[in-house]
Scaffold this motif. Structure first.
Motif, short mmCIF file in Angstrom:
data_model
loop_
_atom_site.label_atom_id
_atom_site.label_comp_id
_atom_site.label_asym_id
_atom_site.label_seq_id
_atom_site.Cartn_x
_atom_site.Cartn_y
_atom_site.Cartn_z
N THR A 1 37.03 56.71 31.40
CA THR A 1 37.85 57.70 32.10
C THR A 1 38.47 57.07 33.35
O THR A 1 37.78 56.42 34.14
CB THR A 1 36.99 58.91 32.51
OG1 THR A 1 36.35 59.45 31.35
CG2 THR A 1 37.85 59.98 33.17
N ALA A 2 39.76 57.27 33.50
CA ALA A 2 40.44 56.79 34.72
C ALA A 2 39.99 57.64 35.90
O ALA A 2 39.90 58.87 35.82
CB ALA A 2 41.95 56.87 34.55
N THR A 3 39.68 56.99 37.02
CA THR A 3 39.19 57.73 38.18
C THR A 3 39.74 57.11 39.46
O THR A 3 39.98 55.90 39.54
CB THR A 3 37.65 57.74 38.23
OG1 THR A 3 37.23 58.50 39.37
CG2 THR A 3 37.09 56.34 38.34
N ALA A 4 39.91 57.98 40.45
CA ALA A 4 40.33 57.51 41.78
C ALA A 4 39.12 57.36 42.70
O ALA A 4 39.26 56.95 43.85
CB ALA A 4 41.33 58.50 42.38
N THR A 5 37.93 57.72 42.22
CA THR A 5 36.71 57.63 43.00
C THR A 5 36.23 56.19 43.05
O THR A 5 36.12 55.52 42.01
CB THR A 5 35.62 58.52 42.38
OG1 THR A 5 36.09 59.86 42.30
CG2 THR A 5 34.35 58.47 43.21
N ASN A 6 35.95 55.74 44.25
CA ASN A 6 35.49 54.35 44.42
C ASN A 6 34.16 54.35 45.19
O ASN A 6 34.10 54.89 46.31
CB ASN A 6 36.54 53.54 45.19
CG ASN A 6 36.25 52.05 45.14
OD1 ASN A 6 35.41 51.61 44.37
ND2 ASN A 6 36.99 51.29 45.95
N PRO A 7 33.08 53.82 44.68
CA PRO A 7 33.01 53.12 43.40
C PRO A 7 33.09 54.11 42.22
O PRO A 7 32.64 55.24 42.36
CB PRO A 7 31.67 52.42 43.45
CG PRO A 7 30.84 53.27 44.36
CD PRO A 7 31.77 53.78 45.38
N PRO A 8 33.63 53.66 41.09
CA PRO A 8 33.79 54.57 39.96
C PRO A 8 32.45 54.92 39.32
O PRO A 8 31.55 54.07 39.26
CB PRO A 8 34.67 53.75 38.98
CG PRO A 8 34.43 52.34 39.36
CD PRO A 8 34.18 52.33 40.83
N PRO A 9 32.26 56.16 38.87
CA PRO A 9 31.04 56.53 38.16
C PRO A 9 30.91 55.74 36.86
O PRO A 9 31.87 55.13 36.38
CB PRO A 9 31.23 58.03 37.90
CG PRO A 9 32.33 58.47 38.78
CD PRO A 9 33.22 57.27 38.98
N ALA A 10 29.69 55.77 36.28
CA ALA A 10 29.47 55.11 35.00
C ALA A 10 30.42 55.69 33.95
O ALA A 10 30.68 56.90 33.92
CB ALA A 10 28.02 55.29 34.55
#
Length: 625
Positions: free
Chosen positions: A260-269
């Motif tokens: 899944t593309a995410t803007a959250t850093n660090p990205p979830p698993a």
């Protein structure tokens, strides 16, 4: 006048007494034996009919003995089959309910249960009735299988299932647990992620890719070896959009990797970070994909690899490995699936070409070479090595695709079938790495190594290096036909069995692999490995559509028992009628004989008294006093 002496009269009376005594002896003998006579001559005009009836009764008795033996063997077989069913249920339940708590050996309690069940199953398959092994086909004097310990752990230089599972795991995981896949950007690209197989029969195989990523272009797997790609283009995906990679595993199952593309850093698993542009996002996607493949390569792939190894071990097939050969390119290189079957010097083609009219014969089926427009069992002379291998596989019906790696072709036959391949063009056949004629018999398949992590083919094990678990007779005909008994003049029943029949083999290998696999307790993926294995074992021990089941075997043997019982019941009635008729010819009426004996005894007593009186008569008794 002449006076006759007493002797003349008494001689006449004496002959009568002898006759009476003879009749009395004969009747007494009849009463004692229950028969009219002890010789056929004394049975009168029906003695020929009596002979025929007695032969019929003897034949019925012989059929009855055969039916008894068959029923005894069938009872033992049914007990063994029911035992196998019960074992399957208990292992399935253990696999479905066992908690992932590993002991010091890296196994669960369910696997410990499977170890005992496996030993019991092997014992059942070696069941005997008298001196006959019931699951060995025609080799009734030979145990059906090797011991459970030898099957798992091997014997000296002969590798058992445990070793083959370990070798196959290394081959399937490949280098770095990537499952023989490579994730990279093709040359001169920065937004393309390519995922490629290595052309071996091991590891993951690419399935469909589905994507909801904005602006991304997906190219599905194609080519030899297959490769797929995802091009993010110029527009970054949006937060929450997904891409799913379907991967096929060695045991025929499939798994998905969804990122899944995410803007959250660090990205979830299970996510990849959306970068400042698609170039950065591509780097992040590749990193996340690598991580996901490596995890899957150390969990589900390990379990699937063990299942595949057990299939290769328990279900032998023929394999032919050719010699490594080069093409005739400007710089000669090992042939690949892309190498053309005909061509000129300086091209990626065989060093000797196939021509129009040439043939390759596979197990009696001919492949004809034509100039173009090939149909059915035809090949164009311009086709590739991979096309030829696919054609051969379609003829043999193998489940193990023939491969080419490091310039060597490996051909595989169907399960349990021999493989024979010849060609009318010996030079072109040699350019493929084969002699004028090649053939092989079924054998357990194992990885062609070491090294195993970079192996490119499966090869047949030999008697010197690999255990053959089934030791009974293994013919091409039906297992039932390996034991035949005549239970009537015109009725033969078939009740043979082989331990390597599909239903028995499939259950045995499922239990064996569950009992054998161990994992490293320090591996953080250990629990996931065993969980993936348990899911597969539970599924495999459930009824399989279109596959022989042990219940099917029981039904076949029940049909035999029904036929035997019907014949036995009919024989009982026939014997009763025949015996009644025989008794009417050979037998006696005891009351009648006893009455005659009493009458003869009375007459004989009177004769004795008369004779005695005559012998006491003298002349003086008649002279006057």
């Amino acid at each position: 006048m002449a006076i006759d002496g007493v002797n003349g009269k008494t001689a006449y009376i004496g002959s009568g007494i002898v006759n009476l005594r003879s009749q009395l002896n004969e009747l007494t003998q009849q009463l004692a034996s229950g028969r009219v006579s002890t010789t056929y001559a004394g049975q009168g005009p029906d003695r020929g009919f009596a002979l025929s009836l007695r032969a019929q009764v003897a034949s019925i008795d012989a059929f009855a003995d055969t039916a008894t033996n068959v029923n005894t063997r069938l009872s033992v077989v049914n007990l063994a089959l029911q035992g196998m069913i019960d074992i399957g249920h208990s292992v399935k339940a253990a696999a479905a309910s066992s908690t992932i708590v590993l002991n010091n050996n890296g196994q669960t309690s369910g696997q410990i249960t499977a170890q005992a069940a496996f030993a019991n199953a092997v014992s059942l398959l070696n069941s005997q009735s008298g001196d006959r092994y019931l699951f060995s086909g025609r080799a009734s004097d030979t145990p059906a299988t090797v011991s459970a310990d030898v099957m798992i752990n091997g014997n000296g230089t002969q590798a058992g299932l445990k070793q083959l599972i370990d070798e196959r795991r290394q081959a399937d995981q490949g280098v770095g647990n990537m499952g023989r896949l490579t994730v990279s950007s093709p040359p001169l690209t920065t937004t393309v992620t390519a995922i490629s197989e290595d052309g071996s029969p091991f590891g993951f195989k690419l399935g469909a890719i589905t994507s909801s990523l904005t602006g991304a272009t997906v190219t599905q797997a194609s080519g030899v070896p297959p490769s797929a790609s995802v091009d993010l283009g110029a527009v970054n995906p949006n937060d929450g959009e997904k891409i799913t990679f379907n991967l096929n595993l060695p045991d025929g199952t499939s798994e998905q990797i969804t990122l899944t593309a995410t803007a959250t850093n660090p990205p979830p698993a299970g996510s990849f970070l959306i970068g400042v542009d698609t170039v950065a996002t591509t780097v992040n996607l590749q990193a996340a994909l690598n991580t996901a493949i490596q995890k899957l390569g150390d969990t589900a792939l390990v379990a699937a690899s063990a299942i595949a190894a057990s299939e290769n071990f328990f279900n032998p097939s023929a394999s032919i490995v050719g010699a490594p050969v080069n093409n005739q390119d400007v710089v000669p290189a090992p042939i690949t699936g892309n190498t053309a079957l005909s061509g000129v010097a300086g091209t990626d083609s065989l060093t000797a070409s196939f021509g129009v009219g040439d043939t390759i014969t596979v197990n009696g089926t001919t492949i004809d070479f034509v100039a173009s427009g090939a149909t059915g069992n035809q090949l164009n002379v311009t086709d590739s090595v991979q096309t030829l291998l696919a054609k051969i596989d379609s003829i043999t019906g193998t489940k193990n695709a023939s491969t080419v790696g490091n310039g060597a072709i490996t051909l595989h036959g169907a399960d349990g079938q021999t493989l024979s391949v010849t060609s009318s063009n010996a030079a072109a056949f040699a350019a493929l790495g084969f002699g004028p004629a090649v053939s092989a018999s079924p054998a357990p398949l194992r990885v062609n190594g070491p090294p195993f992590s970079t192996a490119t083919a499966l090869i047949g094990g030999t008697a010197a290096n690999t255990v053959s678990w089934y030791t009974g007779e293994n013919g091409p005909d039906s297992a039932r036909g390996t034991a035949i008994a005549r239970v009537d003049q015109s009725i033969n029943v078939q009740y043979g069995a082989r331990a390597n029949e599909e239903a028995l083999r499939y259950q045995l290998q499922s239990i064996a692999v569950y009992a054998t696999v161990t994992t490293n307790t320090s591996n953080p993926n250990a629990g996931a490995q065993i969980n993936a294995l348990q899911q597969r074992i539970s599924s495999n021990l459930a009824p399989q559509t279109g596959q022989q089941s042990i219940q099917d075997m029981q039904a076949e043997f029940a049909g035999v028992q029904t036929a035997v019982k019907s014949a036995t019941d009919r024989h009982t009635q026939l014997k009763g009628m025949a015996q009644t008729m025989l008794d009417s010819i050979e037998g006696i009426n005891q009351d009648e004989v006893a009455t005659k004996i009493l009458a003869l005894q009375t007459a004989l007593q009177a004769s004795y008294q008369t004779t005695s009186m005559l012998y006491q008569t003298t002349l003086t008794k008649f002279l006057p006093i």
